[in-house]
Design a protein around this motif. Structure first.
Motif, PDB file in Angstrom:
ATOM      1  N   ILE A   8       0.931  -1.239   0.036  1.00  0.00           N
ATOM      2  CA  ILE A   8      -0.071   0.160   0.045  1.00  0.00           C
ATOM      3  C   ILE A   8       0.869   1.297   0.005  1.00  0.00           C
ATOM      4  O   ILE A   8       1.984   1.421   0.856  1.00  0.00           O
ATOM      5  CB  ILE A   8      -0.846  -0.082   1.241  1.00  0.00           C
ATOM      6  N   LEU A   9       0.437   2.246  -0.760  1.00  0.00           N
ATOM      7  CA  LEU A   9       0.981   3.525  -0.784  1.00  0.00           C
ATOM      8  C   LEU A   9       0.084   4.671  -0.411  1.00  0.00           C
ATOM      9  O   LEU A   9      -1.089   4.636  -1.005  1.00  0.00           O
ATOM     10  CB  LEU A   9       1.866   3.900  -1.983  1.00  0.00           C
ATOM     11  N   ASP A  10       0.304   5.490   0.685  1.00  0.00           N
ATOM     12  CA  ASP A  10      -0.749   6.381   1.082  1.00  0.00           C
ATOM     13  C   ASP A  10      -0.243   7.765   0.796  1.00  0.00           C
ATOM     14  O   ASP A  10       1.019   8.138   1.585  1.00  0.00           O
ATOM     15  CB  ASP A  10      -1.341   6.168   2.550  1.00  0.00           C
ATOM     16  N   VAL A  11      -0.582   8.404  -0.132  1.00  0.00           N
ATOM     17  CA  VAL A  11       0.230   9.792  -0.422  1.00  0.00           C
ATOM     18  C   VAL A  11      -0.770  10.963   0.371  1.00  0.00           C
ATOM     19  O   VAL A  11      -1.926  11.043   0.430  1.00  0.00           O
ATOM     20  CB  VAL A  11       0.017  10.103  -1.953  1.00  0.00           C
ATOM     21  N   GLY A  12      -0.096  11.529   1.215  1.00  0.00           N
ATOM     22  CA  GLY A  12      -0.620  12.758   1.950  1.00  0.00           C
ATOM     23  C   GLY A  12      -1.033  11.699   3.391  1.00  0.00           C
ATOM     24  O   GLY A  12      -2.268  11.933   3.741  1.00  0.00           O
ATOM     25  N   CYS A  13      -0.364  11.169   3.848  1.00  0.00           N
ATOM     26  CA  CYS A  13      -0.660  10.135   4.951  1.00  0.00           C
ATOM     27  C   CYS A  13      -1.107  10.534   6.161  1.00  0.00           C
ATOM     28  O   CYS A  13      -2.115   9.860   6.823  1.00  0.00           O
ATOM     29  CB  CYS A  13       0.436   9.161   5.176  1.00  0.00           C
ATOM     30  N   GLY A  14      -1.018  11.940   6.429  1.00  0.00           N
ATOM     31  CA  GLY A  14      -1.636  12.469   7.598  1.00  0.00           C
ATOM     32  C   GLY A  14      -1.161  11.785   8.748  1.00  0.00           C
ATOM     33  O   GLY A  14       0.102  11.748   9.103  1.00  0.00           O
ATOM     34  N   SER A  15      -2.021  11.333   9.732  1.00  0.00           N
ATOM     35  CA  SER A  15      -1.441  10.449  10.917  1.00  0.00           C
ATOM     36  C   SER A  15      -1.213   9.066  10.578  1.00  0.00           C
ATOM     37  O   SER A  15      -1.102   8.265  11.748  1.00  0.00           O
ATOM     38  CB  SER A  15      -2.956  10.545  11.931  1.00  0.00           C
ATOM     39  N   GLY A  16      -1.477   8.670   9.228  1.00  0.00           N
ATOM     40  CA  GLY A  16      -0.996   7.238   8.973  1.00  0.00           C
ATOM     41  C   GLY A  16      -1.957   6.104   9.208  1.00  0.00           C
ATOM     42  O   GLY A  16      -1.836   5.012   8.867  1.00  0.00           O
ATOM     43  N   ILE A  17      -3.223   6.591   9.238  1.00  0.00           N
ATOM     44  CA  ILE A  17      -4.381   5.741   9.800  1.00  0.00           C
ATOM     45  C   ILE A  17      -4.722   4.546   8.378  1.00  0.00           C
ATOM     46  O   ILE A  17      -4.820   3.547   8.749  1.00  0.00           O
ATOM     47  CB  ILE A  17      -5.780   6.505  10.183  1.00  0.00           C
ATOM     48  N   LEU A  18      -4.773   5.278   7.334  1.00  0.00           N
ATOM     49  CA  LEU A  18      -4.903   4.362   5.925  1.00  0.00           C
ATOM     50  C   LEU A  18      -3.986   3.014   6.036  1.00  0.00           C
ATOM     51  O   LEU A  18      -4.350   1.999   5.823  1.00  0.00           O
ATOM     52  CB  LEU A  18      -5.125   5.099   4.749  1.00  0.00           C
ATOM     53  N   GLY A  19      -2.820   3.532   6.079  1.00  0.00           N
ATOM     54  CA  GLY A  19      -1.579   2.433   6.080  1.00  0.00           C
ATOM     55  C   GLY A  19      -1.461   1.504   7.110  1.00  0.00           C
ATOM     56  O   GLY A  19      -1.458   0.205   6.828  1.00  0.00           O
ATOM     57  N   MET A  20      -1.706   2.195   8.290  1.00  0.00           N
ATOM     58  CA  MET A  20      -2.069   1.162   9.548  1.00  0.00           C
ATOM     59  C   MET A  20      -3.174   0.187   9.243  1.00  0.00           C
ATOM     60  O   MET A  20      -3.150  -0.934   9.902  1.00  0.00           O
ATOM     61  CB  MET A  20      -1.972   1.980  10.857  1.00  0.00           C
ATOM     62  N   LEU A  21      -4.386   0.544   8.967  1.00  0.00           N
ATOM     63  CA  LEU A  21      -5.598  -0.119   8.850  1.00  0.00           C
ATOM     64  C   LEU A  21      -5.299  -1.339   7.771  1.00  0.00           C
ATOM     65  O   LEU A  21      -5.614  -2.341   8.018  1.00  0.00           O
ATOM     66  CB  LEU A  21      -6.794   0.668   8.315  1.00  0.00           C
ATOM     67  N   ALA A  22      -4.633  -0.670   6.721  1.00  0.00           N
ATOM     68  CA  ALA A  22      -4.327  -1.827   5.681  1.00  0.00           C
ATOM     69  C   ALA A  22      -3.542  -3.049   6.109  1.00  0.00           C
ATOM     70  O   ALA A  22      -3.604  -4.088   5.836  1.00  0.00           O
ATOM     71  CB  ALA A  22      -3.731  -1.155   4.452  1.00  0.00           C
ATOM     72  N   LEU A  23      -2.709  -2.595   6.977  1.00  0.00           N
ATOM     73  CA  LEU A  23      -1.658  -3.748   7.660  1.00  0.00           C
ATOM     74  C   LEU A  23      -2.403  -4.569   8.639  1.00  0.00           C
ATOM     75  O   LEU A  23      -2.529  -5.544   8.566  1.00  0.00           O
ATOM     76  CB  LEU A  23      -0.612  -3.045   8.552  1.00  0.00           C
ATOM     77  N   LYS A  24      -3.206  -3.620   9.584  1.00  0.00           N
ATOM     78  CA  LYS A  24      -4.359  -4.471  10.263  1.00  0.00           C
ATOM     79  C   LYS A  24      -5.252  -5.465   9.628  1.00  0.00           C
ATOM     80  O   LYS A  24      -5.669  -6.744   9.997  1.00  0.00           O
ATOM     81  CB  LYS A  24      -5.150  -3.405  11.185  1.00  0.00           C
ATOM     82  N   PHE A  25      -5.499  -5.389   8.299  1.00  0.00           N
ATOM     83  CA  PHE A  25      -6.470  -5.940   7.403  1.00  0.00           C
ATOM     84  C   PHE A  25      -5.455  -6.956   6.562  1.00  0.00           C
ATOM     85  O   PHE A  25      -6.428  -7.602   5.554  1.00  0.00           O
ATOM     86  CB  PHE A  25      -7.505  -5.408   6.620  1.00  0.00           C
ATOM     87  N   GLY A  26      -4.329  -7.219   6.910  1.00  0.00           N
ATOM     88  CA  GLY A  26      -3.399  -8.454   6.293  1.00  0.00           C
ATOM     89  C   GLY A  26      -2.446  -8.020   5.278  1.00  0.00           C
ATOM     90  O   GLY A  26      -2.069  -8.888   4.656  1.00  0.00           O
ATOM     91  N   ALA A  27      -2.359  -6.507   4.887  1.00  0.00           N
ATOM     92  CA  ALA A  27      -1.272  -6.086   3.909  1.00  0.00           C
ATOM     93  C   ALA A  27       0.038  -6.365   4.302  1.00  0.00           C
ATOM     94  O   ALA A  27       0.303  -6.642   5.729  1.00  0.00           O
ATOM     95  CB  ALA A  27      -1.516  -4.586   3.486  1.00  0.00           C
ATOM     96  N   GLU A  28       1.074  -6.611   3.417  1.00  0.00           N
ATOM     97  CA  GLU A  28       2.260  -6.900   3.815  1.00  0.00           C
ATOM     98  C   GLU A  28       3.077  -5.526   4.389  1.00  0.00           C
ATOM     99  O   GLU A  28       3.608  -5.749   5.013  1.00  0.00           O
ATOM    100  CB  GLU A  28       2.921  -7.662   2.640  1.00  0.00           C
ATOM    101  N   TYR A  29       2.557  -4.452   3.559  1.00  0.00           N
ATOM    102  CA  TYR A  29       3.732  -3.385   3.592  1.00  0.00           C
ATOM    103  C   TYR A  29       2.834  -2.262   3.409  1.00  0.00           C
ATOM    104  O   TYR A  29       2.096  -2.045   2.467  1.00  0.00           O
ATOM    105  CB  TYR A  29       4.828  -3.639   2.911  1.00  0.00           C
ATOM    106  N   SER A  30       3.206  -0.968   4.072  1.00  0.00           N
ATOM    107  CA  SER A  30       2.617   0.169   3.586  1.00  0.00           C
ATOM    108  C   SER A  30       3.749   1.248   3.662  1.00  0.00           C
ATOM    109  O   SER A  30       4.656   1.135   4.420  1.00  0.00           O
ATOM    110  CB  SER A  30       1.694   0.737   4.987  1.00  0.00           C
TER     111      SER A  30
END
Length: 150
Positions: A8-30
């Motif tokens: 996952i790549l989150d551009v303009g990640c702010g507090s990082g919530i989207l990348g962290m949620l992706a990891l919690k839902f099984g993504a390998e890397y953000s």
């Protein structure tokens, strides 16, 4: 949609919530990028609070739109999903750049778009060679989801 190999790549990640949620839902890397140093600090703090290690979520400061060094560090044709919860005025110049970071078949999820800017964002997505697969409305806000051809 995420699997143990999803990146996952989150551009303009702010507090990082989207990348962290992706990891919690099984993504390998953000990977998260942002222009604001405070966003990077907030993301690291949220990672710590949520038990997410820095080998799973890389955060970097910089403007991916016009900084080749950031583009190179993020990498090319590497991501299965790219998210960008940013205003349309940033999404329009971002989209033709970010398409190079996406794997063939990758999904591009944009949000934070005011409804009056929906067409401008859809035009930018199509001009970058992506196919619009869904447009979602919530009040005056719009999300445009697109896919990179295989």
């Amino acid at each position: 949609y995420t699997t143990e190999t999803t990146k996952i790549l989150d551009v303009g990640c702010g507090s990082g919530i989207l990348g962290m949620l992706a990891l919690k839902f099984g993504a390998e890397y953000s990977v998260g990028t942002d222009l604001d140093p405070c966003a990077i600090d907030a993301t690291y703090e949220n990672m710590e609070n949520n038990g997410i290690s820095r080998d799973k979520y890389e955060v970097m400061i910089g403007n991916i739109i016009d900084d080749k060094e950031v583009q190179d560090k993020v990498g090319y044709e590497k991501y299965d999903i790219v998210t960008a919860n940013i205003l349309a005025d940033v999404l329009v110049p971002l989209t033709p750049v970010i398409v190079h970071q996406m794997k063939p078949g990758a999904v591009y999820i944009t949000s934070g778009i005011l409804d009056v800017k929906e067409e401008v964002v859809k035009e930018a997505v199509v001009a970058a060679g992506l196919e619009v697969v869904e447009v979602t409305h919530q009040g005056e806000w719009v999300s445009v989801t697109a896919r990179k051809p295989m």
